[in-house]
Design a protein around this motif. Structure first.
Motif, PDB file in Angstrom:
ATOM      1  N   GLY A  64       0.810  -1.208   0.000  1.00  0.00           N
ATOM      2  CA  GLY A  64       0.000   0.000   0.000  1.00  0.00           C
ATOM      3  C   GLY A  64       0.844   1.259   0.000  1.00  0.00           C
ATOM      4  O   GLY A  64       0.493   2.257  -0.626  1.00  0.00           O
ATOM      5  N   LEU A  65       1.996   1.211   0.710  1.00  0.00           N
ATOM      6  CA  LEU A  65       2.859   2.396   0.804  1.00  0.00           C
ATOM      7  C   LEU A  65       4.316   1.980   0.923  1.00  0.00           C
ATOM      8  O   LEU A  65       4.674   1.156   1.765  1.00  0.00           O
ATOM      9  N   ILE A  66       5.146   2.570   0.072  1.00  0.00           N
ATOM     10  CA  ILE A  66       6.603   2.451   0.164  1.00  0.00           C
ATOM     11  C   ILE A  66       7.168   3.864   0.208  1.00  0.00           C
ATOM     12  O   ILE A  66       6.748   4.724  -0.578  1.00  0.00           O
ATOM     13  N   GLU A  67       8.097   4.116   1.122  1.00  0.00           N
ATOM     14  CA  GLU A  67       8.785   5.405   1.192  1.00  0.00           C
ATOM     15  C   GLU A  67      10.249   5.203   0.812  1.00  0.00           C
ATOM     16  O   GLU A  67      10.916   4.306   1.339  1.00  0.00           O
ATOM     17  N   ASP A  97       0.536   0.435 -10.086  1.00  0.00           N
ATOM     18  CA  ASP A  97       0.357  -0.990  -9.855  1.00  0.00           C
ATOM     19  C   ASP A  97       1.745  -1.621  -9.856  1.00  0.00           C
ATOM     20  O   ASP A  97       2.748  -0.923  -9.693  1.00  0.00           O
ATOM     21  N   SER A  98       1.838  -2.914 -10.091  1.00  0.00           N
ATOM     22  CA  SER A  98       3.131  -3.589  -9.998  1.00  0.00           C
ATOM     23  C   SER A  98       4.091  -3.213 -11.116  1.00  0.00           C
ATOM     24  O   SER A  98       5.273  -3.591 -11.062  1.00  0.00           O
ATOM     25  N   ALA A 142      -3.308   1.890  -4.947  1.00  0.00           N
ATOM     26  CA  ALA A 142      -4.695   2.115  -4.526  1.00  0.00           C
ATOM     27  C   ALA A 142      -5.400   0.813  -4.167  1.00  0.00           C
ATOM     28  O   ALA A 142      -6.383   0.826  -3.421  1.00  0.00           O
ATOM     29  N   ARG A 143      -4.913  -0.305  -4.680  1.00  0.00           N
ATOM     30  CA  ARG A 143      -5.550  -1.597  -4.402  1.00  0.00           C
ATOM     31  C   ARG A 143      -5.227  -2.117  -3.006  1.00  0.00           C
ATOM     32  O   ARG A 143      -5.854  -3.072  -2.542  1.00  0.00           O
ATOM     33  N   HIS A 144      -4.243  -1.499  -2.345  1.00  0.00           N
ATOM     34  CA  HIS A 144      -3.774  -2.026  -1.065  1.00  0.00           C
ATOM     35  C   HIS A 144      -3.772  -0.968   0.036  1.00  0.00           C
ATOM     36  O   HIS A 144      -3.014  -1.080   1.000  1.00  0.00           O
ATOM     37  N   THR A 145      -4.564   0.062  -0.120  1.00  0.00           N
ATOM     38  CA  THR A 145      -4.677   1.072   0.926  1.00  0.00           C
ATOM     39  C   THR A 145      -6.116   1.552   1.019  1.00  0.00           C
ATOM     40  O   THR A 145      -6.844   1.573   0.020  1.00  0.00           O
ATOM     41  N   LYS A 146      -6.524   1.924   2.217  1.00  0.00           N
ATOM     42  CA  LYS A 146      -7.871   2.457   2.419  1.00  0.00           C
ATOM     43  C   LYS A 146      -7.876   3.980   2.437  1.00  0.00           C
ATOM     44  O   LYS A 146      -8.938   4.598   2.449  1.00  0.00           O
ATOM     45  N   GLN A 147      -6.704   4.574   2.462  1.00  0.00           N
ATOM     46  CA  GLN A 147      -6.587   6.022   2.509  1.00  0.00           C
ATOM     47  C   GLN A 147      -6.792   6.614   1.120  1.00  0.00           C
ATOM     48  O   GLN A 147      -6.379   6.042   0.117  1.00  0.00           O
ATOM     49  N   THR A 148      -7.459   7.769   1.054  1.00  0.00           N
ATOM     50  CA  THR A 148      -7.589   8.451  -0.231  1.00  0.00           C
ATOM     51  C   THR A 148      -6.336   9.277  -0.497  1.00  0.00           C
ATOM     52  O   THR A 148      -5.575   9.595   0.419  1.00  0.00           O
ATOM     53  N   LYS A 188     -12.115  -0.070  -9.628  1.00  0.00           N
ATOM     54  CA  LYS A 188     -12.924   0.758  -8.731  1.00  0.00           C
ATOM     55  C   LYS A 188     -12.096   1.320  -7.587  1.00  0.00           C
ATOM     56  O   LYS A 188     -12.366   2.424  -7.094  1.00  0.00           O
ATOM     57  N   ASP A 189     -11.065   0.592  -7.163  1.00  0.00           N
ATOM     58  CA  ASP A 189     -10.216   1.090  -6.084  1.00  0.00           C
ATOM     59  C   ASP A 189      -9.531   2.395  -6.468  1.00  0.00           C
ATOM     60  O   ASP A 189      -9.277   3.255  -5.621  1.00  0.00           O
ATOM     61  N   VAL A 190      -9.196   2.550  -7.754  1.00  0.00           N
ATOM     62  CA  VAL A 190      -8.553   3.781  -8.215  1.00  0.00           C
ATOM     63  C   VAL A 190      -9.542   4.948  -8.160  1.00  0.00           C
ATOM     64  O   VAL A 190      -9.194   6.060  -7.732  1.00  0.00           O
TER      65      VAL A 190
END
Length: 443
Positions: free
Chosen positions: A355-358, A375-376, A397-403, A429-431
């Motif tokens: 969902g997030l990489i920094e 995506d990947s 967007a497929r792996h996070t609930k945050q907008t 739809k996740d996007v």
């Protein structure tokens, strides 16, 4: 006078078998079939018990492991609270049990591969009469073999009004997002794939294939406020820049995309330049097309570019610092490959989706930050773009609930946002949900 023999009461002489009646023969047949069925049904349970209570290491082809890799799903069974009267009455318990038994069928992968190989042999024999440039890897497969290019590909999707509408809706949501965040620059890079690339062999066999140009036009027709970066490539570039058995591009294709994106971002004077390339020494890579197409005729290796000036990054995944090798392997002599030939080598060498990489670049002279929504396809490329920013955030967007609105509210130094994904995920739809405004009044 002798009494005539009564066949109904006739008894065989001692030591001689009597002729079995039809009913008796049926009972024997049913018993044999019942034994075979019991063995088949007990097979999954027997394999599970054997693997848990003994040290015997069964070959993967004999277990359900290969079948799980080929299907792209976990072979773990999660009952999820369905073991109850309510679960039984609703049918959820039965469905979970059926799914569990299906996942535990012994030698399922080997059976699938053998069946597909037999069907492919028949297809190849019939194709000798027609000489089509590609053909399905088995009956009803959406994966085709392209012998002249020694690769596999995905059948193109037909162009439909619904497809155009979905792309337009995403473009409209992206435009609205860009207008809400006019202080940041927003870019869109649509990555081509084997379905829609210009010159795709399979598209010549369809009456109305959905092409990259049509997808781009559908998005551009409703683009307002964000910058479009063209991702179309020639078929020759595609052959060199995408894996032969997988839907992903390789590092050569991703580097070409990096050049276009970085140039659009105004970083053309500071582009990373590779000093060479290597082939990663590892097991053959049977990609998603090989797994879905049940075809081992072709395989891939993994190319990698060599850079003298790639920064040393600090990497955080899900907020926790990890070794930079989690982003991409750097010590080729010390890679731990999964011990199954159907494993996803792309994800092993680069990384799986999060969902997030920094990615923190302490030597960058600028304080600007970049957000990559991807995506990947970004997994082998984000390290290139990260060379131009102090911090790069990779969001899926497929792996996070945050907008994205919520994320930007927490990260005020973000200067640029780059969307990078292929068409099937653009319309996910996740996007759309990810692009939704935090304030409903702005919708």
């Amino acid at each position: 006078m002798e009494k005539p023999l009564d066949r109904a009461s006739f008894q065989a002489e001692p030591g001689l078998p009597a002729n079995p009646s039809p009913a008796s023969r049926h009972r024997v047949r049913d018993a044999v079939f019942a034994c075979i069925l019991c063995v088949m049904l007990c097979g999954p349970a027997a394999l599970t018990v054997t693997s848990r209570v003994s040290d015997v290491q069964l070959p993967s082809w004999l277990t359900a492991v290969d079948g799980a890799y080929l299907a792209g799903v976990s072979n773990k069974v999660k009952m999820g609270g369905t073991v109850s009267l309510e679960g039984f009455q609703s049918g959820e318990l039965q469905a979970k049990l059926e799914d569990g038994v299906g996942k535990r069928i012994p030698a399922k992968g080997a059976a699938l591969m053998a069946t597909a190989a037999w069907q492919r042999g028949a297809i190849e024999a019939s194709n000798a009469l027609f000489s089509w440039p590609c053909y399905p890897t088995f009956y009803d497969s959406d994966i085709v073999a392209v012998p002249a290019a020694e690769r596999l590909a995905e059948m193109p999707a037909p162009m439909t009004e619904k497809s155009l509408l979905w792309l337009g809706n995403t473009s409209e949501a992206l435009s609205a997002f860009a207008k809400r965040h006019a202080d940041q620059r927003t870019f869109m890079y649509l990555a081509p794939d084997s379905q829609n690339v210009e010159g795709a062999v399979a598209s010549g066999l369809m009456s109305n294939p959905f092409t990259y140009g049509q997808a781009a036009d559908a998005m551009l027709a409703r683009a307002d406020g964000y910058a479009w970066i063209d991702g179309q490539v020639s078929y020759d570039d595609f052959l060199a820049g995408w894996y032969k058995t997988d839907h992903h591009w390789n590092v050569l294709g991703s580097y070409q995309a990096y050049e276009r994106i970085a140039t659009a971002l105004g970083k053309e004077d500071d582009l990373l330049r590779p000093t060479g390339s290597v082939r990663v020494d590892g097991p053959p890579f049977f990609g998603s097309f090989a797994r879905r197409g049940l075809d081992e005729a072709y395989s891939d290796d993994i190319p990698e570019l060599v850079f003298d000036d790639l920064p040393t990054y600090t990497v955080l995944i899900k907020g926790k610092e990890v070794d930079p090798s989690e982003l991409v392997e750097t010590d080729f002599s010390n890679i731990t490959w999964v011990d199954n030939k159907y494993s996803n080598r792309y994800g092993e060498f680069f990384h799986v989706d999060y969902g997030l990489i920094e990615i923190h670049n302490d030597v960058c002279e600028s304080d600007e930050e970049l957000v990559i929504v991807a995506d990947s396809f970004s997994n082998c490329m984000e390290r290139f773009l990260a060379a131009h920013y102090r911090t790069t955030y990779v969001l899926d967007a497929r792996h996070t609930k945050q907008t994205l609105d919520d994320f930007l509210a927490q990260h005020e130094n973000v200067a640029d946002i780059v969307f990078l994904m292929r068409e099937p995920n653009v319309v996910d739809k996740d996007v759309i949900d990810f692009l939704a405004p935090s304030d409903p009044a702005q919708a």
